[in-house]
Design an enzyme around this catalytic site. Structure first.
Site, PDB file in Angstrom:
ATOM      1  N   TRP A 294       0.869  -1.199   0.000  1.00  0.00           N
ATOM      2  CA  TRP A 294       0.000   0.000   0.000  1.00  0.00           C
ATOM      3  C   TRP A 294       0.892   1.231   0.000  1.00  0.00           C
ATOM      4  O   TRP A 294       1.842   1.307   0.789  1.00  0.00           O
ATOM      5  CB  TRP A 294      -0.905  -0.040   1.243  1.00  0.00           C
TER       6      TRP A 294
ATOM      7  N   ASP B  29      -0.936  -5.870   8.995  1.00  0.00           N
ATOM      8  CA  ASP B  29      -1.870  -4.798   8.641  1.00  0.00           C
ATOM      9  C   ASP B  29      -3.123  -5.469   8.071  1.00  0.00           C
ATOM     10  O   ASP B  29      -3.112  -5.985   6.955  1.00  0.00           O
ATOM     11  CB  ASP B  29      -1.223  -3.863   7.605  1.00  0.00           C
TER      12      ASP B  29
ATOM     13  N   LYS C 275     -13.391  -0.984   5.466  1.00  0.00           N
ATOM     14  CA  LYS C 275     -13.904  -1.707   4.303  1.00  0.00           C
ATOM     15  C   LYS C 275     -14.914  -2.780   4.699  1.00  0.00           C
ATOM     16  O   LYS C 275     -15.999  -2.839   4.154  1.00  0.00           O
ATOM     17  CB  LYS C 275     -12.742  -2.342   3.526  1.00  0.00           C
TER      18      LYS C 275
END
Ligand code: PLA
Length: 458
Positions: A151, A232, A268
């Site tokens: 990311w 993560d 999300k």
């Protein structure tokens, strides 16, 4: 006398203003975040059939953002709350405990023995940042190892706390799958590391996850090298549709007795992007160490933003702790993951039906929110310029933006840009496509007729 004092004051005010005007002269514009830049380019495009495949936020088959039913139910339950003071210990402890159960397992010893330190965080970004600050404070000489690619914001987060980053190889562009041998090699050779960041499921941007067997090997190597694994977890549920299965990597590390750090985001999988709900947890030796670490984490967050907003935390806590609402949530996670999975199959099928000379198997082999398409910068540029389809320059497609209505148009457009004249592509590539600058394209005429030709019904 009065006049001269007035004049003096006037002069001193003017000179202060002059000085102040120059205080920020040295500030230059910051480079734009590549994901935000894509959204901005998409919004600036007036073309009616434009498609945003940039940000990894869930959309339904109409391309619309979704407020989950479980969130509505939870809102109903917390609406009567009279407590809107700052996030109390009770509210935050409940939320942290539920988040920990979700990731470490309902019956995990870590929870029973209270061997974890956790605090609410401002979504996944905030949780990563808190950990980075904690790492810097207690291991000032350490480094963070990041997968290549990862990311885009990971590097910025650790850079801003002055923890140097290194990368370990992760992805093989030719096979479009995990470069396991290289990954193991790089971890083996890593020097002076404290922590390595791992995506336990639905890796961003590649959509490529290690198998359980590979996770076991990675875990053993981490043990042998005494690396601290920092996970993560931004997409729990999106890889398999099942939050428990998506926690498998972490459970493997847990079985091997690792101390683990974990950044969780509910942006999300609960559709709470705007509420910024996340959690940072660190596993400890015992309860006493857990209290010490929690206190330190709280001190770090206190100086950054005090405590996080209460509403999102209360929502997530209710969803995770109320069995009826949790059941609704688990079903909704499955629905979201299944829709994305279906779009992968349809997109691949459409490309194959068009007779594409390229291999598109990776679209369905990869999992989660993203497809690392293999499209190069020039092709991404052409997709935006000629077809009004927006994605990050590395060719990452947010599959959540693909719908039954736009998938054929997308497949046709990908087919066109991947089979067109190479020279034209190179020309376009040198045509100043910089994601940090605005992209505004208005080749409406050509694209409109293409859209009509492709029977795009919007
Ligand atoms: N970690 C990973 C791996 C992510 O992909 C993201 C978000 C985060 C953390 C941060 O999540 P947060 O919103 O809970 O703070 N990545 C997004 C968007 C969805 C973004 O950059 O904000 C993406 O499109 O990559």
């Amino acid at each position: 006398m009065i006049i001269s004092r007035f004049l003096r004051r006037g002069i001193s005010t003017a000179s202060t203003c002059a000085t102040r005007r120059s205080w920020w002269d040295h500030v230059t514009p910051a480079p734009k975040d590549p994901i935000i830049a894509v959204t901005e380019a998409f919004l600036a495009d007036p073309f009616p059939y434009k498609i945003n495949l940039g940000v990894g936020a869930y959309r339904d088959d109409e391309g619309k953002p979704v407020v989950l039913q479980c969130v509505r139910e939870a809102e109903g339950k917390i609406a009567a709350s009279n407590f809107l003071e700052s996030t109390s210990t009770a509210v935050s402890s409940k939320f942290v405990e539920e988040s920990a159960k979700l990731i470490y397992g309902q019956d995990s010893n870590v929870i029973k023995e209270r061997r974890f330190a956790g605090i609410p965080a401002l979504s996944g970004t905030g949780a990563c940042r808190l950990f980075a600050e904690f790492q810097k404070r207690f291991y000032p000489e350490s480094r963070i190892y990041l997968p290549d690619p990862t990311w885009s914001n990971h590097r910025n987060i650790w850079r801003d706390v002055h923890v140097p980053d290194r990368t370990f190889r992760y992805y093989h562009p030719d096979s479009k799958s995990l470069n396991f041998v290289a990954l193991m090699d790089d971890i083996k050779n890593a020097q002076m590391v404290l922590s390595s960041l791992l995506h336990p499921c639905a890796h961003n941007p590649t959509g490529v996850d290690p198998t359980n067997e590979q996770w076991r090997e990675i875990s053993s190597l981490f043990k042998a090298k005494n690396h601290f694994p920092f996970f993560d977890v931004a997409y729990q549920g999106f890889a398999s549709g099942d939050v428990e299965r998506d926690a498998r990597a972490i459970r493997i590390f847990l079985e091997d007795g690792h101390s683990i750090g974990c950044a969780q985001s509910f942006a999300k999988n609960m559709g709470l992007y705007g509420h910024r709900v996340g959690c940072l947890s660190v596993l400890c030796n015992d309860k006493i160490q857990a209290m010490a670490i929690k206190g330190q984490l709280q001190q770090i967050s206190n100086t950054m933003y005090g405590s996080p907003p209460i509403h999102g935390i209360s929502l997530a806590s209710k969803i995770l702790s109320d069995p009826d609402i949790k059941a609704i949530w688990l079903k909704e996670v499955k629905v979201m993951a299944t829709r994305i999975h279906r779009m992968r199959a349809i997109l691949r099928e459409a490309l194959e039906r068009l007779g594409s000379p390229l291999n598109w198997q990776h679209i369905t082999n990869q999992v989660g929110m993203f497809c690392f398409s293999g499209l190069n910068r020039a092709e991404v540029y052409l997709l935006a310029k000629e077809f009004h389809i927006y994605m990050t320059p590395d060719g990452r497609i947010s599959m959540a933006g693909v719908t039954t209505k736009n998938v054929d148009y997308l497949a046709n457009s990908i087919h066109e840009v991947t089979t067109c004249d190479q020279d034209a592509k190179i020309l376009h590539n040198t045509d100043a496509y910089r994601i940090n600058t605005d992209i505004r394209f208005t080749s409406l005429g050509a694209s409109k007729s293409r859209a009509r030709g492709m029977n795009l019904s919007l």
